[in-house]
Design a protein around this motif. Structure first.
Motif, PDB file in Angstrom:
ATOM      1  N   LEU A 225       0.847  -1.183   0.000  1.00 15.87           N
ATOM      2  CA  LEU A 225       0.000   0.000   0.000  1.00 15.87           C
ATOM      3  C   LEU A 225       0.891   1.244   0.000  1.00 15.87           C
ATOM      4  O   LEU A 225       2.063   1.183   0.368  1.00 15.87           O
ATOM      5  N   THR A 226       0.318   2.367  -0.413  1.00 12.49           N
ATOM      6  CA  THR A 226       1.026   3.640  -0.255  1.00 12.49           C
ATOM      7  C   THR A 226       0.526   4.388   0.972  1.00 12.49           C
ATOM      8  O   THR A 226       1.165   5.337   1.424  1.00 12.49           O
ATOM      9  N   GLY A 227      -0.621   3.960   1.510  1.00 16.59           N
ATOM     10  CA  GLY A 227      -1.134   4.638   2.687  1.00 16.59           C
ATOM     11  C   GLY A 227      -2.379   3.977   3.247  1.00 16.59           C
ATOM     12  O   GLY A 227      -3.021   3.158   2.580  1.00 16.59           O
ATOM     13  N   ILE A 228      -2.677   4.338   4.482  1.00 17.00           N
ATOM     14  CA  ILE A 228      -3.932   3.930   5.130  1.00 17.00           C
ATOM     15  C   ILE A 228      -4.652   5.199   5.548  1.00 17.00           C
ATOM     16  O   ILE A 228      -4.110   6.008   6.313  1.00 17.00           O
ATOM     17  N   GLU A 229      -5.842   5.391   5.025  1.00 16.31           N
ATOM     18  CA  GLU A 229      -6.617   6.591   5.327  1.00 16.31           C
ATOM     19  C   GLU A 229      -7.459   6.348   6.576  1.00 16.31           C
ATOM     20  O   GLU A 229      -8.215   5.372   6.645  1.00 16.31           O
ATOM     21  N   VAL A 230      -7.301   7.242   7.545  1.00 19.84           N
ATOM     22  CA  VAL A 230      -7.983   7.094   8.839  1.00 19.84           C
ATOM     23  C   VAL A 230      -8.947   8.264   9.030  1.00 19.84           C
ATOM     24  O   VAL A 230      -8.571   9.425   8.854  1.00 19.84           O
ATOM     25  N   ARG A 231     -10.178   7.947   9.375  1.00 20.32           N
ATOM     26  CA  ARG A 231     -11.169   8.972   9.699  1.00 20.32           C
ATOM     27  C   ARG A 231     -11.551   8.829  11.166  1.00 20.32           C
ATOM     28  O   ARG A 231     -11.847   7.720  11.625  1.00 20.32           O
ATOM     29  N   LEU A 232     -11.520   9.950  11.870  1.00 20.37           N
ATOM     30  CA  LEU A 232     -11.785   9.959  13.299  1.00 20.37           C
ATOM     31  C   LEU A 232     -13.247  10.288  13.576  1.00 20.37           C
ATOM     32  O   LEU A 232     -13.931  10.919  12.754  1.00 20.37           O
ATOM     33  N   LYS A 233     -13.710   9.880  14.745  1.00 19.55           N
ATOM     34  CA  LYS A 233     -15.081  10.219  15.150  1.00 19.55           C
ATOM     35  C   LYS A 233     -15.229  11.726  15.339  1.00 19.55           C
ATOM     36  O   LYS A 233     -16.260  12.299  15.018  1.00 19.55           O
TER      37      LYS A 233
END
Length: 399
Positions: A225-233
């Motif tokens: 992968l080139t990245g992991i996208e994280v979305r916060l609450k």
């Protein structure tokens, strides 16, 4: 009451013997007021457009992007996903593989940045809010689909209702090049354009979103992968900073907030805002030179009063202070009027959308976002400008 301030206030509001000084002082005050109101209004409109851009970016970019410290790609272990799954602040995350690819469509060809995403991206991002044609979906049945930037589609005649497929090419990772058939040295994948999206003109000109499996097959990077996208609450800036600082991933990986993901764009917006403020402030400075002329005429008119004050024991410093305060009061009165007018007009536009935008845009009226730091900066800048103009005018000798 301070004697110098009391006399300066009397000079400002009392009727002067020569009406031309009254007129010039009034024009100065009105000009400073218009300048203050213009600063507040135009900066508020700029904030409104900036907010729209940031909202659009928040639909396509995550709160945090996890990337590797060395190299371009990485193979995440199960421990990385476990850390994210167990963190109460994390609402969702998805895997991303992004790289430049060569594409052809009908008789057109070009280079674009392809972003391979998994099902989590389809469900959790706000990409559907940016769809301008078609319906965003990674697959139609079992057939993979691409979502394409509107500008890229327009420049290459791509339409979601056409039957033509896009051909995507990427160099074979084995590094073997066939001189007889160079095309055989490229990995190839065909995909159907399913939707068009619009974020910003720069992003739209070179973006293609495809399923992660398609991108992995095209690049030959099945486990990278080139990245992991994280979305916060809670996607506020404070929560993002807290997560980056406390996350156990921070040592092994680089955790980027939205500013770090788009440094050029955000830096450009900051410089543009500063440039707008400087241009408007330059206009205010030009208007403020009228204060110099008005104050010079007032000093000559009040020469007898100055002689009387000297006879009563006033020193040159006090007399100079009287006229400095007088000149500054002209600016402050105008600034206060401009402050009230600017805030009122910005609030009215924000509440009612009274002034409409010409043409067809994603918003029908000029967007306004009133920020008190901009209001404070505008008032301080105008007040300092008036003071700096009044100082040399009151200090000059006029015999």
């Amino acid at each position: 009451m301070n004697t110098a301030f009391y006399i300066a206030k009397r000079y400002l509001f009392a009727k002067k013997s020569h009406n031309v000084i009254n007129v010039i002082s009034a024009i100065c005050s009105i000009g400073m007021g218009v300048g203050t109101a213009a600063l507040i209004l135009i900066l508020s409109v700029y904030n409104g457009f900036e907010g729209i851009i940031k909202d659009n970016l928040s639909d396509i970019d995550p709160d945090i992007l996890v990337t590797c410290r060395e190299g371009k790609r990485f193979s995440p272990s199960q421990d990385v996903f476990s850390v994210l799954e167990q963190d109460d602040a994390v609402e969702s995350f998805c895997c991303v593989l992004e790289d430049n690819i060569f594409f052809t469509y009908a008789d057109r060809q070009g280079i674009a940045k392809a972003r391979g995403v998994d099902y989590g991206y389809e469900e959790q991002s706000g990409i559907r809010n940016l769809t301008v044609e078609g319906e965003f979906s990674l697959y139609k049945g079992d057939v993979p689909q691409a979502s394409i930037g509107a500008t890229l589609a327009y420049n290459n005649g791509i339409h979601v209702k056409f039957l033509d497929l896009m051909d995507l090419y990427y160099p074979d990772s084995s590094g073997e090049i066939s001189l007889i058939n160079p095309e055989a040295s490229l990995n190839h994948s065909r995909i159907r354009p399913g939707s068009l999206i619009s974020v910003t003109s720069t992003i739209d000109a070179g973006m293609i979103i495809v399923p992660l499996a398609t991108m992995q097959e095209l690049t030959g990077s099945y486990d990278e992968l080139t990245g992991i996208e994280v979305r916060l609450k809670d996607g506020s800036e404070a929560s993002v900073r807290k997560f980056i600082k406390s996350s156990p991933l921070n040592g092994e990986f680089i955790l980027k907030d939205r500013f770090s993901q788009n440094p050029s764009l955000f830096r450009m917006m900051e410089f543009e805002k500063l440039a707008i403020m400087m241009i408007l402030l330059f206009v205010v400075v030009i208007v403020a030179f009228n204060v110099f002329g008005s104050l010079s005429m007032l000093i000559m008119e009040k020469k007898d009063d100055s002689d009387t004050l000297r006879a009563m024991g006033a020193d040159e410093r006090m007399i100079r202070r009287i006229f400095i305060i007088e000149g500054w009061l002209v600016t402050l009165v105008g600034m206060f009027g401009g402050l009230v007018a600017g805030v009122a007009l910005a609030g009215l536009q924000q509440a009612t959308g009274l002034v409409k935008m010409p043409g067809s845009y994603i918003v029908s009226a000029y967007p306004v976002a009133l920020q008190w730091m901009d209001v404070l900066a505008s008032c301080v800048a105008v007040a300092l400008t008036g003071l700096l103009i009044a100082l040399p005018a009151a200090s000059a000798r006029r015999d």
